[in-house]
Motif scaffolding. Structure first.
Motif, PDB file in Angstrom:
ATOM      1  N   LEU A 128       0.684  -0.880  -0.031  1.00  0.00           N
ATOM      2  CA  LEU A 128       0.059  -0.022  -0.011  1.00  0.00           C
ATOM      3  C   LEU A 128       0.410   1.312  -0.244  1.00  0.00           C
ATOM      4  O   LEU A 128       0.487   2.204  -0.208  1.00  0.00           O
ATOM      5  CB  LEU A 128      -0.710   0.005   1.405  1.00  0.00           C
ATOM      6  N   PHE A 188       0.405   4.402  -1.582  1.00  0.00           N
ATOM      7  CA  PHE A 188      -0.829   5.214  -1.810  1.00  0.00           C
ATOM      8  C   PHE A 188      -0.767   6.108  -0.068  1.00  0.00           C
ATOM      9  O   PHE A 188      -1.712   6.708   0.445  1.00  0.00           O
ATOM     10  CB  PHE A 188      -2.522   4.173  -1.388  1.00  0.00           C
ATOM     11  N   PHE A 195      -7.781   7.179   2.883  1.00  0.00           N
ATOM     12  CA  PHE A 195      -8.615   5.723   2.246  1.00  0.00           C
ATOM     13  C   PHE A 195      -9.448   6.233   2.864  1.00  0.00           C
ATOM     14  O   PHE A 195     -10.423   7.132   3.962  1.00  0.00           O
ATOM     15  CB  PHE A 195      -7.583   4.512   3.272  1.00  0.00           C
ATOM     16  N   PRO A 233      -8.752   2.451  -1.025  1.00  0.00           N
ATOM     17  CA  PRO A 233      -7.499   4.149  -1.113  1.00  0.00           C
ATOM     18  C   PRO A 233      -8.388   5.079  -1.807  1.00  0.00           C
ATOM     19  O   PRO A 233      -9.409   4.039  -2.839  1.00  0.00           O
ATOM     20  CB  PRO A 233      -6.390   3.402  -2.523  1.00  0.00           C
TER      21      PRO A 233
END
Length: 157
Positions: free
Chosen positions: A28, A31, A36, A51
Motif C-alpha cells: 500500500l 497510497f 483511505f 484507497p
C-alpha cells in the motif's frame, strides 16, 4: 493500483486500532500519505478499506447510474452509511484507527483478518471470516471454479 491479494492476520487494540502487517503495508506504500475510505460491506459482515482514488472510481460508476429516483437515493444512503473518508495509515508504523461505529457494527474482536481482494481490503473479525469461508460448500466452490476457469476453455489451476 496493481491487484493486491492475500490474507493477513493482525490484532485490534481496545481503541479499535490495528497495525497492518509489513508485507501489506509495503503493497500500500504508493497510497500512503493519501486518505483511505472505510465503509460497511454491501453483502458481508465486514468492513471494506479502499484507497481514496479507487473509491472515487467506484463512486463515479455509482453516480453514472441513469435512475436517480427514490430507491436509488435510499440505496445510496445505505451504501454510504457509516462511511469514513479521511482514514489515514501511518507510514512508519502501518497503524490505522477504525471508527468505533464501524468497529462495533461488524463486531470486530481482538483477532482480525485482512483479506486483500484486488482493489479492496476486507476487514473481518477472525471467527466471522472463518465462518464465511465455511458457508460455501466444496461442491458449489468447484462449480463456480469450473464456470470461471473452464468457461473460457482454461484448465483448472
Amino acid at each position: 493500483m496493481t491487484s493486491i491479494v492475500g490474507q493477513y492476520e493482525c490484532k485490534a487494540d481496545a481503541k479499535g486500532r490495528i497495525t497492518l502487517p509489513t508485507s501489506l503495508k509495503n503493497k500500500l506504500m504508493p497510497f500512503m500519505g493519501n486518505d483511505f475510505v472505510i465503509k460497511r460491506s454491501i453483502d458481508q459482515d465486514c468492513l471494506e478499506l479502499y484507497p481514496q482514488v479507487k473509491f472515487d472510481e467506484m463512486m463515479a460508476q455509482v453516480m453514472s447510474h441513469p435512475n436517480k429516483g427514490k430507491d436509488f437515493r435510499i440505496w445510496l444512503r445505505k451504501f454510504t452509511a457509516g462511511l469514513k473518508d479521511d482514514v489515514t495509515i501511518d507510514k512508519d508504523s502501518g497503524r490505522m484507527q477504525i471508527p468505533k461505529v464501524l468497529f462495533d457494527h461488524v463486531g470486530l474482536g481482538k483477532a482480525v483478518v485482512l483479506n486483500a481482494a484486488h482493489t479492496v481490503i476486507e476487514i473481518w473479525d477472525k471467527a466471522k471470516y472463518e465462518g464465511m469461508l465455511d458457508s460455501m460448500s466444496d461442491e458449489r466452490y468447484d462449480e463456480i471454479s469450473e464456470e470461471i476457469f473452464n468457461g473460457g476453455g482454461q484448465p483448472l489451476p
